[in-house]
Design a protein around this motif. Structure first.
Motif, PDB file in Angstrom:
ATOM      1  N   PRO A 104      27.439  33.370 -12.465  1.00 39.61           N
ATOM      2  CA  PRO A 104      27.197  32.215 -13.338  1.00 39.61           C
ATOM      3  C   PRO A 104      27.471  32.504 -14.814  1.00 39.61           C
ATOM      4  N   ARG A 105      27.595  33.780 -15.164  1.00 41.99           N
ATOM      5  CA  ARG A 105      27.906  34.115 -16.564  1.00 41.99           C
ATOM      6  C   ARG A 105      29.396  33.954 -16.837  1.00 41.99           C
ATOM      7  N   VAL A 106      30.194  33.835 -15.767  1.00 43.40           N
ATOM      8  CA  VAL A 106      31.643  33.721 -15.944  1.00 43.40           C
ATOM      9  C   VAL A 106      32.150  32.336 -15.546  1.00 43.40           C
ATOM     10  N   VAL A 107      31.554  31.753 -14.508  1.00 39.83           N
ATOM     11  CA  VAL A 107      32.050  30.466 -13.996  1.00 39.83           C
ATOM     12  C   VAL A 107      30.954  29.409 -14.120  1.00 39.83           C
ATOM     13  N   ARG A 108      31.376  28.175 -14.497  1.00 42.63           N
ATOM     14  CA  ARG A 108      30.407  27.083 -14.549  1.00 42.63           C
ATOM     15  C   ARG A 108      30.411  26.368 -13.203  1.00 42.63           C
ATOM     16  N   ASP A 109      29.389  25.576 -12.951  1.00 42.59           N
ATOM     17  CA  ASP A 109      29.381  24.744 -11.757  1.00 42.59           C
ATOM     18  C   ASP A 109      29.297  25.548 -10.453  1.00 42.59           C
ATOM     19  N   VAL A 110      28.625  26.687 -10.511  1.00 43.68           N
ATOM     20  CA  VAL A 110      28.492  27.506  -9.297  1.00 43.68           C
ATOM     21  C   VAL A 110      27.473  26.865  -8.349  1.00 43.68           C
ATOM     22  N   ARG A 111      27.540  27.247  -7.075  1.00 41.34           N
ATOM     23  CA  ARG A 111      26.619  26.712  -6.082  1.00 41.34           C
ATOM     24  C   ARG A 111      25.839  27.840  -5.411  1.00 41.34           C
ATOM     25  N   VAL A 112      24.745  27.466  -4.772  1.00 44.04           N
ATOM     26  CA  VAL A 112      23.976  28.465  -4.035  1.00 44.04           C
ATOM     27  C   VAL A 112      24.590  28.610  -2.649  1.00 44.04           C
ATOM     28  N   VAL A 113      24.717  29.848  -2.195  1.00 45.39           N
ATOM     29  CA  VAL A 113      25.164  30.077  -0.816  1.00 45.39           C
ATOM     30  C   VAL A 113      23.900  30.141   0.035  1.00 45.39           C
ATOM     31  N   PRO A 114      23.689  29.196   0.945  1.00 42.69           N
ATOM     32  CA  PRO A 114      22.405  29.163   1.670  1.00 42.69           C
ATOM     33  C   PRO A 114      22.218  30.326   2.639  1.00 42.69           C
ATOM     34  N   HIS A 115      23.329  30.785   3.248  1.00 44.61           N
ATOM     35  CA  HIS A 115      23.180  31.800   4.288  1.00 44.61           C
ATOM     36  C   HIS A 115      24.356  32.775   4.227  1.00 44.61           C
ATOM     37  N   HIS A 168      46.884  31.046  -0.092  1.00 44.02           N
ATOM     38  CA  HIS A 168      46.190  30.037  -0.914  1.00 44.02           C
ATOM     39  C   HIS A 168      45.520  30.678  -2.141  1.00 44.02           C
ATOM     40  N   LEU A 169      44.984  31.883  -1.922  1.00 44.00           N
ATOM     41  CA  LEU A 169      44.325  32.577  -3.040  1.00 44.00           C
ATOM     42  C   LEU A 169      45.348  32.903  -4.126  1.00 44.00           C
ATOM     43  N   LEU A 170      46.496  33.422  -3.707  1.00 47.97           N
ATOM     44  CA  LEU A 170      47.529  33.788  -4.685  1.00 47.97           C
ATOM     45  C   LEU A 170      48.070  32.538  -5.390  1.00 47.97           C
ATOM     46  N   GLU A 171      48.159  31.458  -4.651  1.00 44.90           N
ATOM     47  CA  GLU A 171      48.594  30.179  -5.232  1.00 44.90           C
ATOM     48  C   GLU A 171      47.603  29.752  -6.327  1.00 44.90           C
ATOM     49  N   ALA A 172      46.314  29.921  -6.013  1.00 43.48           N
ATOM     50  CA  ALA A 172      45.280  29.495  -6.967  1.00 43.48           C
ATOM     51  C   ALA A 172      45.381  30.262  -8.288  1.00 43.48           C
ATOM     52  N   VAL A 173      45.722  31.550  -8.230  1.00 43.20           N
ATOM     53  CA  VAL A 173      45.794  32.334  -9.475  1.00 43.20           C
ATOM     54  C   VAL A 173      47.230  32.384 -10.010  1.00 43.20           C
ATOM     55  N   GLY A 174      48.079  31.513  -9.482  1.00 44.43           N
ATOM     56  CA  GLY A 174      49.500  31.490  -9.871  1.00 44.43           C
ATOM     57  C   GLY A 174      49.677  31.577 -11.385  1.00 44.43           C
ATOM     58  N   GLY A 175      50.590  32.430 -11.843  1.00 43.95           N
ATOM     59  CA  GLY A 175      50.848  32.557 -13.288  1.00 43.95           C
ATOM     60  C   GLY A 175      50.065  33.676 -13.929  1.00 43.95           C
ATOM     61  N   LEU A 191      40.223  37.436 -16.532  1.00 39.55           N
ATOM     62  CA  LEU A 191      39.201  37.237 -15.499  1.00 39.55           C
ATOM     63  C   LEU A 191      38.639  35.810 -15.499  1.00 39.55           C
ATOM     64  N   GLU A 192      38.268  35.327 -16.678  1.00 30.81           N
ATOM     65  CA  GLU A 192      37.605  34.020 -16.718  1.00 30.81           C
ATOM     66  C   GLU A 192      38.487  32.899 -16.163  1.00 30.81           C
ATOM     67  N   PRO A 193      39.748  32.769 -16.679  1.00 25.65           N
ATOM     68  CA  PRO A 193      40.579  31.701 -16.104  1.00 25.65           C
ATOM     69  C   PRO A 193      40.893  31.905 -14.620  1.00 25.65           C
ATOM     70  N   ALA A 194      41.098  33.153 -14.215  1.00 27.46           N
ATOM     71  CA  ALA A 194      41.444  33.392 -12.801  1.00 27.46           C
ATOM     72  C   ALA A 194      40.273  32.996 -11.900  1.00 27.46           C
ATOM     73  N   LEU A 195      39.081  33.402 -12.304  1.00 30.90           N
ATOM     74  CA  LEU A 195      37.911  33.105 -11.484  1.00 30.90           C
ATOM     75  C   LEU A 195      37.635  31.599 -11.443  1.00 30.90           C
ATOM     76  N   ALA A 196      37.825  30.964 -12.596  1.00 33.83           N
ATOM     77  CA  ALA A 196      37.603  29.510 -12.649  1.00 33.83           C
ATOM     78  C   ALA A 196      38.565  28.799 -11.692  1.00 33.83           C
ATOM     79  N   ARG A 197      39.810  29.247 -11.644  1.00 35.90           N
ATOM     80  CA  ARG A 197      40.789  28.592 -10.766  1.00 35.90           C
ATOM     81  C   ARG A 197      40.470  28.833  -9.298  1.00 35.90           C
ATOM     82  N   VAL A 198      40.112  30.081  -8.966  1.00 30.28           N
ATOM     83  CA  VAL A 198      39.785  30.383  -7.568  1.00 30.28           C
ATOM     84  C   VAL A 198      38.562  29.558  -7.150  1.00 30.28           C
TER      85      VAL A 198
END
Ligand code: ADP
Ligand code: ASP
Ligand code: MG
Length: 471
Positions: free
Chosen positions: A248-259, A416-423, A447-454
């Motif tokens: 949460p210190r790097v990405v906004r709008d994170v969610r809880v993983v229930p399990h 799909h992962l590589l597509e997401a971090v394209g560029g 890191l910040e933009p890559a993580l946000a895109r993924v």
């Protein structure tokens, strides 16, 4: 019986300890219900007050630099903070006793800092003696606070139950000895319907010399204690709603993983999800004990994250993304053009000799790239490999680790992962055999933009999981 571990922010001040008392009271009431399967416990494990360990290590650094006045000033500030927090103890007799304990501990610390600042050297052994004070004092305060609020707590000095190797600052638990000590010291308290309160992070060698399990080690203590006592659940109470889909210190709008599965949680912790110390899951796996991450700020509202051996299938391939900065990449290129038989063995022997662990590894015909968290021994490692390879290294790199049991059944995930971090330039890519994670190594600045895109690509509004309200 459950083990409840409270991290630094969950014991940071009087208000936090008051919340802790409410949480422990509720657990105690649940344990003593007639329909409860086990009326023992809980066992409470606590960290140092939030920020106290950093401060104590600062004291050690000042002593090493010969700055006794600086060290003394910080020892006094820490003592006063602990005395203020001890105000949470509701009865005068218990409060007086703990205040005296705090004064004695910090007076001793001041003497140690004085001696070390004359020597201008702080060995790992003394570093542990200094760092351990945080948990020793916080656990004593919490135990007395619970007592004074009508809960039958008993303080257990962690140095009498957590038996470890002599590897100061990252000591390894000696499981058989620790289990025997827990049976001797903690089982009788549980049988007498007490609530044992133990400091995390801290241990001692079989000879009684104080050690620590490494930064963030209180989670590990809780798991070792839970496994040793045969707990039905290990709870990690912290300052976020559970394991989140990203830091949460790097990405906004994170969610809880229930399990989560044990395997997913281990990967996430290892690759940077600080909410769990990387070793925590091991003892839980050994005894198949569920681990639950919960928010001490919102004990009623947040469901938390449950970690078990298996978990129900999720809606997407990805469960969460971990990340860490400050990673060093070492490129080792064979000077013999082809990787001769035994070349990899030679390389890893050198890392082992220098007690440096390697995280991500990729290879080509003539070269091997590895990432390291701890780059202190890189000059020696480079020198040791100089006769067989050209070695270069690059710091300020970052790791993104995408984790999910669902990756095993989705062969398109990597594309799909590589597509997401394209560029964004990618330095290394690795997919492990278990196909539970895919790791990318990139520049720290990306890191910040890559993580946000993924995150945006794989965790949409429809994805399962609740939003983290506290983030
Ligand atoms: P404690 O003091 O309770 O042990 P830590 O600071 O060690 O707490 O761990 C909790 C912190 O971990 C959170 O405040 C959060 O910033 C960080 N964190 C990093 N990655 C994650 C993640 N994937 N899920 C939850 N928290 C994370
Ligand atoms: N207090 C120790 C640290 O800050 C251990 C922990 O909190 O888990 O690293
Ligand atoms: Mg922690």
């Amino acid at each position: 019986m459950i083990v409840m571990k409270f991290g630094g922010t969950s014991v940071a001040d009087r208000a936090a300890i008051e919340r802790l008392i409410g949480i422990v009271r509720a657990a105690r009431q649940a344990a003593i219900q007639p329909e409860s399967a086990d009326w023992r416990g809980p066992v409470v494990v606590v960290s140092a007050l939030g920020g106290a360990t950093d401060r104590l290590l600062g004291v050690a650094a000042e002593a090493a630099a010969g700055d006794f006045e600086g060290a003394q000033e910080h020892v006094h500030a820490l003592r006063d903070r602990h005395l203020q927090v001890a105000g949470v103890i509701a009865t005068a007799a218990e409060r007086d006793e703990v205040e005296q304990f705090i004064r004695r501990e910090f007076a001793e610390l001041e003497r140690i800092a004085g001696a070390l600042s004359v020597l201008r050297e702080v060995t790992p052994r003394w570093l542990d003696a200094i760092a351990a004070a945080g948990e020793i004092v916080s656990s004593r305060i919490v135990s007395a606070a619970l007592m004074s609020h009508g809960l039958a707590a008993s303080w257990v000095d962690a140095r009498t139950v957590m038996v470890t190797s002599k590897d100061h600052t990252s000591a390894a638990p000696l499981f058989a000895e620790t289990d025997a000590a827990l049976a001797r010291r903690v089982d009788p308290l549980l049988a007498a319907r007490r609530i044992p309160v133990v400091g995390g992070f801290v241990g001692a060698t079989p000879d009684g010399v104080t050690t620590t399990l490494g930064r963030g080690g209180s989670d590990y203590s809780a798991a070792i204690i839970g496994a040793g006592l045969g707990a039905s659940e290990i709870q990690i109470w912290t300052d976020v709603d559970g394991m989140l889909t990203a830091d949460p210190r790097v990405v906004r709008d994170v969610r809880v993983v229930p399990h989560l599965s044990f395997a997913e949680a281990s990967e996430l912790a290892y690759f940077g999800a600080k909410v769990l110390h990387p070793a925590t899951i091991q003892p839980a796996v050994a005894k198949n004990i569920p681990v639950r991450i919960l928010n001490s700020m919102r004990p009623q509202d947040a469901m938390g994250t449950l970690i078990t051996r298996d978990r129900p299938a999720g809606s997407g391939p990805l469960t969460a993304v971990a990340s860490k900065k400050n990673v060093t990449v070492v490129d080792i290129t064979s000077t013999r053009m082809l990787m001769a038989h035994g070349f990899l063995k030679r390389i890893f022997e050198v890392f082992e000799q220098h007690r440096t662990s390697v995280d991500v590894v990729t290879t080509s015909e003539v070269s091997v790239s590895v990432t390291l968290d701890d780059a202190r021994r890189v000059p020696e490692i480079m020198a040791a490999l100089a006769d067989v390879a050209d070695v270069t290294c690059e710091d300020r790199m970052a790791i993104i680790c995408a984790v999910g049991e669902g990756l095993q059944t989705d062969p398109t995930f990597v594309s799909h992962l590589l597509e997401a971090v394209g560029g964004i330039p990618i330095r290394m890519v690795s997919q492990a055999a278990a196909r539970r994670n895919v790791t990318l190594v990139i520049n720290e600045a990306d890191l910040e933009p890559a993580l946000a895109r993924v995150h945006a690509r794989f965790f949409t509004d429809e994805a399962e999981g609740q939003r983290c309200v506290s983030c």
